[in-house]
Every structure is written in structure tokens, then in C-alpha cells.
Design a protein around this motif. Sequence first.
Motif, mmCIF file in Angstrom:
data_model
loop_
_atom_site.group_PDB
_atom_site.id
_atom_site.type_symbol
_atom_site.label_atom_id
_atom_site.label_comp_id
_atom_site.label_asym_id
_atom_site.label_seq_id
_atom_site.Cartn_x
_atom_site.Cartn_y
_atom_site.Cartn_z
ATOM 1 N N ALA A 1 -12.339 44.421 21.253
ATOM 2 C CA ALA A 1 -13.523 45.194 21.626
ATOM 3 C C ALA A 1 -14.793 44.423 21.274
ATOM 4 O O ALA A 1 -15.744 44.354 22.053
ATOM 5 N N LEU A 2 -14.760 43.820 20.100
ATOM 6 C CA LEU A 2 -15.937 43.082 19.637
ATOM 7 C C LEU A 2 -16.132 41.812 20.447
ATOM 8 O O LEU A 2 -17.257 41.396 20.728
ATOM 9 N N ALA A 3 -15.003 41.207 20.852
ATOM 10 C CA ALA A 3 -15.091 39.906 21.510
ATOM 11 C C ALA A 3 -15.514 40.013 22.968
ATOM 12 O O ALA A 3 -16.082 39.072 23.515
ATOM 13 N N ALA A 4 -15.241 41.155 23.592
ATOM 14 C CA ALA A 4 -15.399 41.254 25.046
ATOM 15 C C ALA A 4 -16.760 40.769 25.526
ATOM 16 O O ALA A 4 -16.859 39.912 26.413
ATOM 17 N N ASN A 5 -17.785 41.318 24.888
ATOM 18 C CA ASN A 5 -19.133 40.959 25.296
ATOM 19 C C ASN A 5 -19.381 39.463 25.166
ATOM 20 O O ASN A 5 -19.878 38.801 26.086
ATOM 21 N N SER A 6 -19.007 38.904 24.021
ATOM 22 C CA SER A 6 -19.254 37.482 23.789
ATOM 23 C C SER A 6 -18.402 36.633 24.708
ATOM 24 O O SER A 6 -18.852 35.596 25.196
ATOM 25 N N ALA A 7 -17.163 37.073 24.938
ATOM 26 C CA ALA A 7 -16.292 36.317 25.834
ATOM 27 C C ALA A 7 -16.947 36.217 27.205
ATOM 28 O O ALA A 7 -16.950 35.149 27.830
ATOM 29 N N ALA A 8 -17.509 37.321 27.641
ATOM 30 C CA ALA A 8 -18.151 37.326 28.949
ATOM 31 C C ALA A 8 -19.334 36.366 28.973
ATOM 32 O O ALA A 8 -19.485 35.559 29.899
ATOM 33 N N ILE A 9 -20.145 36.433 27.928
ATOM 34 C CA ILE A 9 -21.324 35.559 27.885
ATOM 35 C C ILE A 9 -20.897 34.102 27.826
ATOM 36 O O ILE A 9 -21.425 33.249 28.545
ATOM 37 N N ILE A 10 -19.904 33.835 26.971
ATOM 38 C CA ILE A 10 -19.474 32.441 26.827
ATOM 39 C C ILE A 10 -18.871 31.930 28.132
ATOM 40 O O ILE A 10 -19.134 30.800 28.544
ATOM 41 N N SER A 11 -18.086 32.781 28.804
ATOM 42 C CA SER A 11 -17.458 32.294 30.029
ATOM 43 C C SER A 11 -18.510 31.952 31.078
ATOM 44 O O SER A 11 -18.390 30.954 31.787
ATOM 45 N N ARG A 12 -19.547 32.761 31.133
ATOM 46 C CA ARG A 12 -20.596 32.457 32.117
ATOM 47 C C ARG A 12 -21.304 31.157 31.764
ATOM 48 O O ARG A 12 -21.641 30.349 32.627
ATOM 49 N N LEU A 13 -21.496 31.010 30.464
ATOM 50 C CA LEU A 13 -22.185 29.802 30.016
ATOM 51 C C LEU A 13 -21.337 28.562 30.238
ATOM 52 O O LEU A 13 -21.819 27.522 30.696
ATOM 53 N N VAL A 14 -20.043 28.691 29.904
ATOM 54 C CA VAL A 14 -19.146 27.551 30.088
ATOM 55 C C VAL A 14 -19.101 27.170 31.561
ATOM 56 O O VAL A 14 -19.158 25.995 31.914
ATOM 57 N N ARG A 15 -19.039 28.176 32.404
ATOM 58 C CA ARG A 15 -18.981 27.891 33.826
ATOM 59 C C ARG A 15 -20.224 27.114 34.255
ATOM 60 O O ARG A 15 -20.121 26.068 34.893
ATOM 61 N N ALA A 16 -21.387 27.638 33.869
ATOM 62 C CA ALA A 16 -22.627 26.983 34.265
ATOM 63 C C ALA A 16 -22.669 25.565 33.713
ATOM 64 O O ALA A 16 -23.017 24.601 34.416
ATOM 65 N N SER A 17 -22.290 25.441 32.442
ATOM 66 C CA SER A 17 -22.353 24.142 31.791
ATOM 67 C C SER A 17 -21.353 23.178 32.426
ATOM 68 O O SER A 17 -21.649 22.001 32.635
ATOM 69 N N MET A 18 -20.169 23.686 32.735
ATOM 70 C CA MET A 18 -19.162 22.843 33.372
ATOM 71 C C MET A 18 -19.646 22.371 34.737
ATOM 72 O O MET A 18 -19.507 21.204 35.090
ATOM 73 N N LEU A 19 -20.211 23.295 35.496
ATOM 74 C CA LEU A 19 -20.688 22.921 36.828
ATOM 75 C C LEU A 19 -21.720 21.812 36.711
ATOM 76 O O LEU A 19 -21.733 20.862 37.493
ATOM 77 N N GLU A 20 -22.557 21.959 35.696
ATOM 78 C CA GLU A 20 -23.586 20.950 35.475
ATOM 79 C C GLU A 20 -22.945 19.608 35.125
ATOM 80 O O GLU A 20 -23.267 18.578 35.717
ATOM 81 N N VAL A 21 -22.019 19.655 34.170
ATOM 82 C CA VAL A 21 -21.416 18.408 33.699
ATOM 83 C C VAL A 21 -20.552 17.771 34.785
ATOM 84 O O VAL A 21 -20.533 16.554 34.926
ATOM 85 N N LEU A 22 -19.879 18.617 35.554
ATOM 86 C CA LEU A 22 -19.020 18.051 36.598
ATOM 87 C C LEU A 22 -19.824 17.270 37.628
ATOM 88 O O LEU A 22 -19.286 16.472 38.373
#
Lengths: 284, 326, 511, 334, 324
Positions: free
Chosen positions: B199-220
Amino acid sequence: MRLPKALQNTSLVIGALISLTIILLAIFAPYVTTHGIEQMDMRNRFEGPTLEHILGTDNFGRDLWSRLVYGARISLTIAVISVAVSAAIGTTVGLVAGYFGGWVDLVLMRITDIFLGFPAIVLALAIVAVLGPGIMNVSLAIIVVAWTEYARVVRSTTLVLREQNYVQAARAIGASPARIIFKEILPNAIGPIIVLASLGLGTAIISESALSFLGFGLPPPAPTWGWTLSYGTRFMRDAPWLSIIAGATIMVTVLGFNLLGDGLRDVLDPRQLSRGGAKAGKAK
Amino acid sequence: MLSYVIRRLLLLIPMAIGMVIVTFGLLLIIPGDPAAVLLGQDATPEAILNLRNSLGLNDPWYVRLFDYFAALLRGDMGRSIFQNQAVSEIILGRLGATIELAVVALILATLIGLTLGVVAAIRQGSWIDTVTMLFAQIGVSMPVYWLGLLLMLLFAVQLGWLPAIGRGVPLPEALLAAVTGRPQVLWDSLTHLALPALALAANSAAIISRLVRASMLEVLREDFVRTAYSKGLRQGRVVVRHALRNALLPVLSVIGLRFGALLGGAVLTESIFAWPGLGQLTIAAISQRDLPLIQGIVLTFAIVFALVNLVVDLLYAAVDPRIRLG
Amino acid sequence: MKKLLLATTALVALGFMPAQTVFAQDNTLVVGTDVDAGTLDPRLTRDTTASRTADLIYSGLVHITPSLEAVPDLAESWENPDPQTFIFKLRPDLTFSDGSPLTADDVVFTYTTLTNPDFNAPARALYSPITAVEAVDPLTVKFTLNAPYAPLLSYLDVGIVPKALVEGGADIALNPVGAGPMKLVSWNRGSEIVLEANDAYWRGAPTMDNVTIRIIGDNSARSQAFEAGDLDVIQSPLAPQDIERLAADDRFGNVIVAGLGVNYINFNTKDPLLADPKMRQAFSMLIDQETIVNDIYQGVDQVAHSIILPSSWAYSDAIAQPTFDIEGAVALFNELGWTDSNGDGVLDKDGADLAVTLATHSEDGNRVQSIEFLQAIFEAAGVKATAQISDWPSFSTNYVQQSKHQIALLGWLNIVDPDRLMFAQLTTGGSTNWGGYSNLEVDELLQTGRSTLDQAGRATAYQAAATILAEELPYYIVSAQGYQMFYAKDLPVEVQATPRGNLRGLIGFTD
Amino acid sequence: MSETKTGTQASVLAVSDLEIEIRGAQGSFAVVSDMSFSVHAGETLCIVGESGCGKSMTALSLLRLLPDAASISRGKILIDGEDFLAMNQRQTEDFRGEKIAMIFQEPLTALNPVLRIGEQIAESVRQHRKCSHKEADQRAVEVLRMVQMPDPERRTTQFPHELSGGMRQRAMIALALACDPKIIIADEPTTALDVTIQAQILGLISDLQKRLGTAQILITHDLGVVSEVADRVIVMYAGRKVEEASIYDLFDRPFHPYTIGLMGAVPGSGASSQNGDRLADIAGTVPPLWDLPKGCAFAPRCPGASARCLEERPPFTEKRPGHWAACWEHDNAA
Amino acid sequence: MQPDATPLLSVDNLEVHFPIRAGVLQRQVGAVKAVDGVSFSLNRGETLSLVGESGCGKSTTGLALMGLVKPTGGQVRFDGQEIKGFNRSALKSYRRRMQIVFQDPFSSLNPRQRVKDIIRAPLDVHRIGTRAERDDRVAELMQRVGLRPDQADNFAHQFSGGQRQRIGIARALALNPDVIVCDEPVSALDVSVQAQILNLLSDLQRDLGVSYLSISHDLGVVEFISHRVAVMYLGKIVEIAPKTKIFASPGHPYTELLMRSAPSRDPRKRHSFSATNDDIPSATRKPSGCPFNPRCPLATDICRRDEPALTPRDDGALVACHHR
């Protein structure tokens, strides 16, 4: 000016549609609701959705649809006030700290750290406990925490922007710091601010509901979404739709603002115009 | 490096002082008298006054602030008004539970966030990307307490798979037990952790996944990824070894900030799942106006938060050779 | 030796058993509760968890039965040579759980500290008539009162604490040592209190070997945990809708009885608007008790008719407060000069609208709902009503207790005697008379009720007072609280519940 | 591999009829069309042109590393006689680095900032050769020595940011050489460098080619670089070849007006503003690729454009033996 | 060539040092001497080029003269007046007479502003003329640099690189400055466009008599637009000479190396460049003595010990070399 491009962005379109719908519902609440929001009917409490009550009734037999629509007014007001004020404060702090640097930056950022390091809930609860519940005070409780994010983001954007040649050029023609900050830097930092703001609208709505859950929200009979949800959870086993509908309302609204924010980020990001790359490394 | 750490720790001091003063100021103006709360409804006004005097609540504010700082310098955070115990002891007794919950939630959030973010990034534009990011959006749109109650209803009450509330054996002890041949202790500990951490992680997981995606797209899109492909490396290797490592850098500092958010979110999660941590204590302390305890909690949060961010920065420097701390 | 052997076998067995059985130990009672104990010093308890836990760890002179009768516990017997003297005879060979003997000195120590103003015991006011406590001999204690004080016996169940230990500096608030049926194993603050049987209890060891008290703040979460099998017992406070569902579930046993608390409206008689008893009557007529009790509380409480609880020996059904009657209320307002002169739907007088603030605290969801409901009725009757909800410290200490309220909804608990709900609250200048009520006749009746030792005489005095109060209405009693307890049917004991919520009836000691 | 370029003249790389398409906001359009060329061992082919002419896209397509929005829509690429475009992902990966390697323009961004230089080279070796970590590391030192990197053992343990610009480009070249590729494609390899360093790198590239006999394609906008290293030159404009010739033919007698304009626009051949000299600039700008004129793409800027130039695109024809160009006017003249 | 005897701009021993800090208290432990005692003068209508490789301090010199980087030492006189302290008031009037054109035409224009606002900004800041007058002046400037005035409402990203550089030049011209610092104005442009801009700069100088302080690494560009050339190396000027002299017979060994490193224009006269690594030392770790000594073929002990001063040669060039 970028409308056609903007319309290609699915998140932006869906986000804007959701947000717009909610805003319109809030504005035209008297015309779209079917019942008075304080009209109790104890014989018909906890009714599931019917023709008369399209979303059912709550623990006092009040029409849930009408309360949610009017609740949108409160939630949106709190969201807009808290976002506008925290964005204004945070942006100013971020711009000043980032542009002037040095000890100004040091002091402002330490202050930001103080507010950031605080357990948010303690600050919020303290404010509501001191000032009493009310739209402004609940907004204030959210602002106290929310502005720090703007400050940090705007500061780091400013640090980049102030090294841009066009800022140097403005200094070279003798422009004052105020002119540089507001005419040269701010317009270029507005992208992340808008994105944060649209995401902040969602966060504010969630924060309001958390405050209500902890008993620090607006007093009844204000039909806030937070109350409706936190009360709905009390009846979750017997009238699950109460909390599910209220939760879904909050979720969809927040989702709408978030999608809007994401979409805006994509559209406003100048790099999107010219970047491309061998992303997947597929043989082409 | 060492001097950097020292400097960062020194910077903690003005921050802590600021936070103590802000908290102190807030507590001065917050309505509600701990003495009256302590003595309950039956209390006579004289009894309340008597207790206020003995707690020092009737001293002028500057005397109290000075006393507090003086005590703090001796390493004394005062005594809780309600729990009749040193604040530091109470907090230390609770801190472990909260850190355990927050750390597990952070690990969970990071694992989920990374996986979803990477998958979405390398399948950008596909239905996988859409579904993943929709999940992420829903994750950030859900009030934590609501998600918590829903999870509990589903997994504990309806399905009966996991315990609804409480904490098992503290994780470090449980790990030790598992090593010494009693894995069921660890299992018990983990089943208790599962729901609150999720329950506690859900919010952060969502934020991190969006960030990782954006960051990955950038790095790729970076040149060195193209270089890696030009060497003939396999895609998996390029994604993990070349892209992900670089994409993690901006994510790292956000993970640090998320830890702060997790500590804050623990307040709600802990009270729902009866997790005996600082979050629950915070609500109790506020609702009792237990001033020394509130001060202590705020200070603890600040220190933990600052230390975590220091660690993140050090980690950052360790992962990114371009960064020199000095 | 045998025990050791058993323990070793058990330990070895533990290693091989699957997880399920290891943790489902037999003979452990797991009780869910809403708050952590603040202290385990029986003299200082103020929350229910603390007093219920202390009741397991300590024993008092007397024990209060489910029917609120005082029966011997550590005291074998007692006598009243005169209305102002009580002499208690202790059982021989009593020991605390650490093995040290319990004597009259410990009793004297317990009550001397309890009544010492500097000790700040929350319940000190209940013992204020006591002027001296003396040890006549190691087994005899004498209480001397400044006036006859009938309710005293009901309050003498306070756990006796070990004098030597406490004076030696031990902190029994954290490491309690008592002469009750259980003793403390561990206390994980905010999470759980673990107790084990005390073989040295004078009635012998309880059936239950262990008791674990689990703290789960959220009412819904607590009942969900109970349903999920994590808890063996839960009790009030519970959400009404959970009560209804749990009562219908045949996996669980239940006890649903009248409790010892009331929910009441406190009118501030010093408020200019509410100074006139007629105004208070009119407002009282707007209180829809039936709906509040039956719908909001879903029938787990009882509609109250007077300040005397139906469960009390002093109860009389001849006394009645005003009942719900909107038209009657409006008529009464009109009579007092409040009319809707400008046709805006709100009653007014001399150009001012009839406006009141309805207040309660946020922690109790049912009270919040009640206020929300009342607010709607008030509005319907033409009264401009504002709801004010704040957290308990702001509400109680900075608002009601400072007499800043107009109409507030609160409660009193543990009313083991009518005196408990009236004397301090409604006598002129009473220590908890926050509404500033003053009626000399009532003062006198309440004093009589307290100092008469004969129950019939007391009942007459209280009924007379209650009749006046039902008319003047400093308090409007909304409901008498119900007490509910749910337990798993597979408990290896005969379950006996008490409206006070104490737990001795769950570990094998029935009365 | 130590044999020099005196081997066969068979093409190591042959590209025919290549077309690269981009899907963008303006719809799909070709950024490279009708590209055909080949290189043989020991030869340096320069592709020269201004930004946006499609030279970099061409280079990337040779490794099948085009950005997402771009794809090869037509044509054939033969590497060492094998049909590169017909290969699956895995075969393609086996070819990259092993047969054909690339040197990128900006070594700072083209090298992974968080990996050590040695590791980045050894990784490529391990990918293509069955060898131990140790052998791969030794190979890394060996190729670093080959590019005259000072103190190569120490460099392998350093990160890109710890090296100077020149050394980074040497490392990049070493990386490309790691698996003895048959073809090296260098995309503006000296553009990011200072002039004295550029001279060293150009010297290095020539040296290496002489020693290794690799086929080389060098992409550049700088005619100076072309004149220093090229054997053969292709001039591109707006996605097409406009001229192709041996280096001497091109510099001696350029055909295409664009080539002529380009050569005249470079300052430094004695012209001086103080003497009232003007540089021979080419008026106007390159047309957007999604909106090319109907005829010759250069016609709107061409001083000698005729009506036909505006209407019909000139074919790419051999004007003189080994000298090809796409221009109507010169057809008439010839 | 220059009728006016007193130089318009004279720079004496200009220094820009950036502190290096370290330790717990962030004490200064050293300095990056980006510009380390540079002196030169610029006459009316003249173009002086600062040439050198990256890190030599040529751009920092330009920024310091514009007050965009605060000099840590030295003296600057503009039209005989000393610019003291480089604070805001000292710079205000000076800035009307000295302007800058940046290298990167993409980042030097605010992407959120319209072209007319960008060009008009100097007039707004200095409150010159009425609104209408300013608009007229914008149109006039756009025409002057070869832009169509009807493009005034467009944003920068709607222009090509060359056109953007024209906008930057128009902005620099708005205040009718006497000196324009041209910081690599064409190095980011394609060759064909580069020629257009160089021609434009040359036209403007002829028509307006403006002086250029040109900063460049491209010897071709330098040869085309300069009157005089100053070669910089590691924060110092190693040689100043009239253009014709410096290209005909470079004085300093470093100048010589630069000239030799430029690619040939003729494939038949290819250089045989050495492939050996010979890096430029960084400004943080400057060699002692002559900064060029580690790379210099002529270097002797004295070069490693003493720093040579800029001394006049017979042919009018100033060279800082012990051996020339």
C-alpha cells in the motif's frame, strides 16, 4: 499555435477532457444535480444506484451524485488555491535562489529543506488544528508542504537557464535582474511549472482526502470528496459503492490532471521537436 | 569525500535548529492542553494547573525553548508526557518498525518502478507501454488509505491469504532466524509486511516507473547507446549495462526524496495496518498534544531524511564517476 | 523439571512444525483494542486498555461483577462500623507475582498516593472524601471519610501496588508487578502487550496461559482483522455496521448488552441564548434520538429517557426528557419570540437570526454523523446551525472545558453509580460542570444521594434530581451506550462479559 | 590483416539504390534517395555535404542503427558480399563491430560515461571473440597502443571524462578497431576537436589505414578534411548524390555548381574583407526535405539554373570517366 | 588605416581567475587562471581577432569585457574612460556602446520571444525612443541584416541557423554600438551560410564603422575578417600582429603549429600530420615558465623557468618567446 501537435498527444487529450468535464460539472452544479446536497432521507440510506439516485445514496440518504458534483467545487477550489499559491511562492523562491546563487541560494534552500524534511502530515495537522478547518486553512496546510517542490524544480531549471546565451545576451544589453528573471527566465521555466501544477492539482485533492480521513478536513455538511470517501470506507462492507464511487471520482479526477500534466510536459518540451535516436537498437 | 560528508552533516545542524524552532512555534499556538488531555474528563481545574506546573508548561516560551535546546545538547530529547518514558527511548523503539516498512516499501517501489519503467521504455508506444503507464497513473491517483483498506479487504478478509494487521518478528531478527533454520519466522514476518508495504509502495512505484521510463527514453537516445549497439552488443546487454545504469542516475535522487514521502505516508499506512511505527506514534502524539514527543518525532524525521539524502548523494557519486564530492 | 522437559520438547517440535501451527498456539487469547495503554500503573490509568490490562495484572480490594456489584477480591470481607468508616480484612498469604508478600501497608500506600494531589492521579476526584487510610494490622485496613460516601465501594477495585518495589524506585508503569491473574511478558509500545498466567494469584492460575492485547486504531481494520482470524476477541468501540455483520456471523459468539456510558448533549447554560431552560427544551425537541440511535448507531445503543441509566438500580421510567417534535420546538421558539419575520426560512428575533454552533470531536465517527444529522434537522426547523468538528484536545481542553461551547455532543463512560454522572458535573461549581449549571435544589439532592447509605433513599434523591434535570436540561442524554463483544467460538473457556469491558471473564474467571 | 591495400579491388561494402524514409510531423518523406556507392579495402571514401543533406543518416544506415522514426525503405547493402539488410537481429549484431565499425563525432557523448575505457573496448572484444576477460583486456591495451594513446594500461582504468578530447577520440578509434573490422565508418571524427588535435587525429587515421588496409568511409562537412584524407568523394545535397569523383578530379575540376559554390565559400584562400573581397556565398537556404522543389533540389539557389532545372530532376550520370554528377547544364556543356 | 590615434578600447593586464575550493569550510585552495594578464587595444573600425584553441581563454576574455564574467584584475579603458569594478552602474552606459554576438544561434535567442521583441529589448532596456520609434528601428535593423520585416512576429525556432545569427546581429546593432564582440559567430553554421554571415559582418563594418573583437578558432575566418590577430594560449597572448604578417611569417612557435595544423586546400599538398598524442595542458595545471614549453620544439631550460614577455619584433609583431 501547436494545437494540431497537441491534439496528437493522447494523454493530453484524455486528460484535458476529464479535467474539463469535472470543471464544467462543478461550474454548472445547480443544473446537473438532481437533489439538494443536504436533503436527508433516513428511510433510503445506503441505496444502490437507482433511476432516482443515479449513484445511490449515502449514510443519510442524500443523493451521492449531487454531493459529488457539489463536492467537486470544494475539491477544485482547494486544489486551485493551493496550487496557485504554492506555485507562486515556490517559483519565486526558486527563481531568486537560482538566479542570484551564493548565500541567497544557500539560505533559501536551507529553508526549503526545513519544510521538506518535516513530516508533511505534522505540518498540515498543526495548521488545521491551530486555524480550524476551512477551505483556506486546508489549502494552507497543503501549500506549506507543496511549495517546496516548485522551489526545487524552478531553482534547478533556473540554474540551467541563467547560463543560456540569451540570458547572457540580456545581461549584455544591460537588462536588470528583475527583467531577466521575469522576461527571459520565467517564460522558459514555465513548462515544468505547468506540469508540476497540473500534477499538484491531483496531489492537493488526495491530500484533502487524507486530511479528512484523519479528521482534519472541512466540517460537515460540506460535501467534500475526502469526507465522502473516508466516510464511505466506514461502510465499505455494507455499502461498498459509496467508497468505490467516491474513490473512483477522486482517482479519475487526479488521473485527468496527471494525464493533462504529462501531456503538457510532452508538448511543452522543446526537445521533443528535434530528438530521435536508435532507441531499441533494432536492425533497420 | 570525508570533508564533504562532514560538511553535509554540519549543514544538518541549522536545519535541525530551524525545524525545532518551527515545531516549537507551532506547538505554542496549537490549541489543546496536554495536561488536561492527560488527566481526562474527570480532572478538576486545580489538578490540571498542578500538572501544568510540574510539566513546566507554565514557563515562558523562551525558557522552555532554551531548556529544550540545552537538553538537546546533552543528547536528551525530554520525556513523553503521556508515555512516562524518555522520548528517545520511545522513538528508538518505534523507529525500527517504520524504517523497516519504509525500506521494504522503497525496495518494492524501486523494483516495481524499475521493471515497469524499463519495459515501458523499450516498448515505447506499444500496448504494453500504455497499460504499464495507465497502471502507474492509477497508482499515483489513489489515496493511500483507501488503497490500504481495499488491499486488506481483498487479501486478508476475502481471500484470507495474508494477515490483516500487525507486525511479525522484526525483519532483521526474522532473517537471522531464517538463516538458523527457521524460515517460517521469516515467512511470517514477510506476510505481515506484504500489505502495508505494498500500500505504501504503490504511489512511489508509480512515480518511479514514470521517471524510469522518461529517463530510459532519454538515455536510449544518447550517443553512447548507439555506440554500444555499433559494437554489436546484444540488446539486453545494452539496455541493462549501458542504458539502465545511466538512466538510474536521475532516478536515484528522486528515490531519496521518495524515502521522505514514504516516511510521511507511513502515518496513514501504519494507522490502517496497526503497524507499530513512528507514523502511528505521530498521530497519537499529535492527538494527545504530547509536545516533547512531537518535537522528537519531527527531529527524527528530519535527521533520517537528511541522512538518507546524504547516502543517496554518496551513492550517486559512487555510481557516476563524473561526480566528485569535495 | 517436568516443565523444563516439556519446554524443550516444545522447542524441538517448533523447528519441525509448519508455520501455521507454530503461531496458532493453544491457550493464547488475542484481544484487539483501539488504543495502547498509556501506563500499566493502576493508579494512573485513564484509557480503557490501561485499566483492562491493569485489571489482569493487579487485583484490588474488591472486584466489580458484570452486574456492577462489589465482591471480595484481595479483601476477604469488610464492614461499616459507621457511615464514615470502612474496615477491610485482607486474605492471608497474598503475594505479588514476584513472590513478595502483599500486606495492609501496600493497600495504604496505594490509596495514599492515589489521593495525594501531587501524584496527579486522573481519578483522584472520585476518592476525595477519603481523609485517612491506615493499616490496623498486616491484614486489616481502615478507611476514614469526611462524609458518608455511598459510591466508594464501586471505586475500590483499584489494583494494589507493591509499596517496597515502588519506593525502591521500580517503574511499575512500565514493569508492572501486581497480584492479579496475569503478569507482563513484554510490551511492544503501540503494538501489543503480552501477558502470561500468574500462578501466585489467590484464585489460582487462569485457564488461559497467555493473553496478547493487540492495538489496532481503526475500528473497521480491527473488525476486519477479527474476521480474518487474527484476533480472538474484539469489543466496543466498534462501527455499528460491523456489529450488525459480526452478530449475524455464526463463527463468532457475541455479547450485546447495555453499557456504562452515555452520549449526551451539553448545553452551555451560561450562553445568553441558552440561559433560558425553555430554549434548551426547544432545542432538545429537535434531537431525533430514535434516528440517531437506530440508524446512525444501528440500534447498538439505547434511546435514553433520563440521566439515570436503565441498568441502574435508581432507574425510573416515570422520568422523561422532551422527545423529538419539530413542530413543538418551533412553537416553543415562537413563544420565546423567535419567528421567521423576514420569510427567509430562518427564525429571528430583534433582527438577529437564531444561530447556534453544534460541536463534537473528530475521533468518534458516530458523534460526527450525529452532529451532521442534527445540523440538518436544526436547519429544517429554521435554526441556522453550524457544525464544528475538531480533534479531541482542541475540542475538550480548549473548548468545552473552557465553556466556550454552545451545544456540544460528548459522553461519559464507566458510570458504575449515578453519582459518577451527576455530582461533579451538575452541582454548582462542580469540577466538570462546564455548562455552568446551577440549581441549589439539585445540589442538595445530589449531596443527599452521595451521603445516604441506604439504596432506596439514594434512589429517591437521584430520581428527584433527574426529574428537575429532565426539565431544565443542562444535559440532554441522547443514548445509553451499548456494550458489544465478539469472540471466536473455539475459545477454551466459558465466556463472561462485563459492560466495563474487563477481560477476567475471558481467561476463565467468571463471577 | 597486416597485408596492405594492394589486394583485390572487390568491394568490401556495396550500397545500391538506398532510400531512407522518415515518418515525422510532416508525414513520411525520404531523407536519402538513390544512394549507391561502394568501397574496397584500403580505400577512403568521403561523403561531404552540409547539415541535413543525409550524410549522417546514410552512415547510420550502414550499421542499421537508424533512429526510430527512420527506416530503410529501399535498396541493398552488401557487406563482404553478404546481404546485410536481409539478416536477422542476431546476425546483424554479429556483423556490427566485427565487420563494420563506427567512429562517432562527439567522443564525450559517444562513450559511456560510467564505464571504464578498457571495459568499453574489452566488452566489444568479448562479444565477438571467444576469449577470456583477461585476453579481452589485453586486446584493449593493444588497440589503445595502436592509436598511440600515451600510457595505455592506465587509460583502460580511466573513465571518459578523465581524458582530454583528443585522447577520447583515440579511445573511440581504438574501440572501432577492437575486432579488426573490414570497414570503418567515421562520422565527422574531428569536428569536435581543436585544430592541432584534429591534425593529430587525421594523421592517425591515415597511418592506421595504411597499416591495416581497412575500407573507410568518412563523413564530413569540411573540405579541408576531405582534401587531406579522401581517395574518392561523394558530394551530397538534399538527400542525394550530386557529384562523385576521385579526390583529384573533384578538386581540379568540380562539375556541380553546388560543389563549386561550396569550395568558393570557404574563407582562408587569401580573400580578405579589408580588400573589399566577398566570399562566394550560396544564396538562400537548403529546402526542407519534406517539401523539395520539383526539379533539381539545388536549382532555387543555383546561379546558372535554367527552366529545365526547375522542372526536371537531372539524372546522376558519368560526365567524364570516373566523374559523375547530376546537373542539366553540364550535360548541355559536355 | 586608423585615423584616430587613441584606441577605442584598451585592455591592460586583464585577469579572470576562478577559485578552486575544497575542504569542510570550502576554503580557496587554488585558481583556474582562465585569463591571465591579457593586454591589447582595439581601434575604431578595426577588427582584432583572438585566436586559439578551446580553453585558451579567448571567450572568457570577451565575456569579461562585456561584464558577463567579473574580471579579477586588470584595467579596461573604453574611449579613454576606465571601467571600474564592472558593477551595474559602471556598465550601463558602456553597454550601449559595446555589444556581443554569440556563437550558438540556437541558445542565444530566447525561444519564447518573438523576433521583434528580441531585437527591441536593448531599446526597451535603455528606454530609447517611443514605442513607434522602437518598432521602426526594429524593422530597419531587420532589413539591414537581411531579414524581411514581415517575419518580425515569428519565433526564433522558425528560422534557420543563418537567419538566427542575423537576428543576433540585429540585436547587437540596435544600440549603435562602437564595438561588437563576435564570439565565434559563424562556427556553428554550414559553410555556405557562414560565408553569408561573414559577408554581412564585413558590410556592416564598412557601412557603420563598427569595431569587431572577433573570437575564433578558425584560421580561415580569421584571415578573412581581421586587421590584426592576437594568438592566445592558456590564458595568455603569445603573439599579436597584423594579419598579413602573422599569416606570412608566424612569430611564435605556437602560431606556427596552428598554421601548420590547418588542413590543406589541395589534395596534392597533403600534410603528413604526426599521429602522436600532443595534448593541450589544462588551465588548472599550467606548466611553469612559458606555457607552451611542453609542446614546443624550441623549448630550452629558460622556457621551463621563465615566462617570456610579449616583446615587439622588427616587423611590428609582438611575440612572447625566448627564442624569437
